[in-house]
Design a protein around this motif. Sequence first.
Motif, PDB file in Angstrom:
ATOM      1  N   ALA A   1       0.528   7.640  -6.348  1.00 49.50           N
ATOM      2  CA  ALA A   1      -0.699   8.412  -6.548  1.00 49.50           C
ATOM      3  C   ALA A   1      -0.588   9.794  -5.915  1.00 49.50           C
ATOM      4  N   GLU A   2       0.030   9.875  -4.752  1.00 50.89           N
ATOM      5  CA  GLU A   2       0.171  11.163  -4.076  1.00 50.89           C
ATOM      6  C   GLU A   2       1.130  12.083  -4.824  1.00 50.89           C
TER       7      GLU A   2
ATOM      8  N   TRP B   1      -7.859   4.881 -10.361  1.00 52.59           N
ATOM      9  CA  TRP B   1      -7.118   6.078 -10.762  1.00 52.59           C
ATOM     10  C   TRP B   1      -7.436   6.499 -12.194  1.00 52.59           C
TER      11      TRP B   1
ATOM     12  N   LEU C   1       1.733   2.102  -3.609  1.00 51.90           N
ATOM     13  CA  LEU C   1       0.546   2.579  -4.320  1.00 51.90           C
ATOM     14  C   LEU C   1       0.216   4.011  -3.926  1.00 51.90           C
ATOM     15  N   SER C   2       0.191   4.262  -2.631  1.00 54.59           N
ATOM     16  CA  SER C   2      -0.204   5.588  -2.170  1.00 54.59           C
ATOM     17  C   SER C   2       0.841   6.635  -2.535  1.00 54.59           C
TER      18      SER C   2
ATOM     19  N   SER D   1      -0.721  13.416  -7.743  1.00 50.12           N
ATOM     20  CA  SER D   1      -1.706  14.392  -7.267  1.00 50.12           C
ATOM     21  C   SER D   1      -1.046  15.732  -6.952  1.00 50.12           C
TER      22      SER D   1
ATOM     23  N   PRO E   1      -3.747   3.080  -7.955  1.00 52.09           N
ATOM     24  CA  PRO E   1      -4.971   2.428  -7.482  1.00 52.09           C
ATOM     25  C   PRO E   1      -5.883   2.063  -8.646  1.00 52.09           C
TER      26      PRO E   1
ATOM     27  N   GLU F   1       0.820  -1.205   0.000  1.00 51.22           N
ATOM     28  CA  GLU F   1       0.000   0.000   0.000  1.00 51.22           C
ATOM     29  C   GLU F   1       0.854   1.256   0.000  1.00 51.22           C
ATOM     30  N   GLY F   2       2.061   1.156   0.599  1.00 52.16           N
ATOM     31  CA  GLY F   2       2.935   2.323   0.626  1.00 52.16           C
ATOM     32  C   GLY F   2       3.335   2.761  -0.767  1.00 52.16           C
TER      33      GLY F   2
END
Length: 215
Positions: A48-49, A99, A44-45, A52, A96, A41-42
């Motif tokens: 995406a971050e 996305w 992936l996030s 963003s 994700p 998850e790290g």
Amino acid sequence: MPQGGEVHPCVGFWMGYFRCMLRNRVSLYFVLGDGDGDGGEGGLSLVAELISCLEAVLEEKSAALAFPGLRQVFMLNNTCAIMRRAVGSDLEPFLPPEWIRAREERMERYIERYMDASWAPVVSRLDRGGRTKPSAISRRWDPLGEFYSALENACSAQRGWKVPDPVLRGLLQETVVESVVPAYRQYLEDHPEVQVAVGRTAEELEQQLSDLFEG
């Protein structure tokens, strides 16, 4: 800052940097505390971050553009460019599942806002004509003349606007044509008494609008 609304140079730089970063993902996972090296998850996030953050910077930069419609074209171009660089690349596995769809919906909103800002005011000039026989008072108004004036102002303002992606450019041209030309054709059918200026047939108008976004 691209004045025609095209892709900002920082998009290519930062998307390339993100890909380079992932090529060294073993070290990245170590920093994130993911010793398994599968991203988790790290990973992936984080990707995406980072994207963003890039999108937020682009939103801020769009405020420097003079026309509301141009701001939407700028964000549309850059969102499309980000997607092109992410989908099918080594970034995609780290995004994700929702996305891509979220960006597609965002692009649809940019197109809607562009149309509202740039072409809804043009088409609205024809609404004043109605479908009834003109009265003595209504003859003082010239909806068709107002439409022509608004049309030329819109086309003149957008003459230097660019949409580099051919698929996106075709979609945007089609959207403009389908919004403006049927309304114009309907007005001419409802008002056979009006004199259509030379070079102002519905077909010629469609051709004029089909040349938009070429830069």
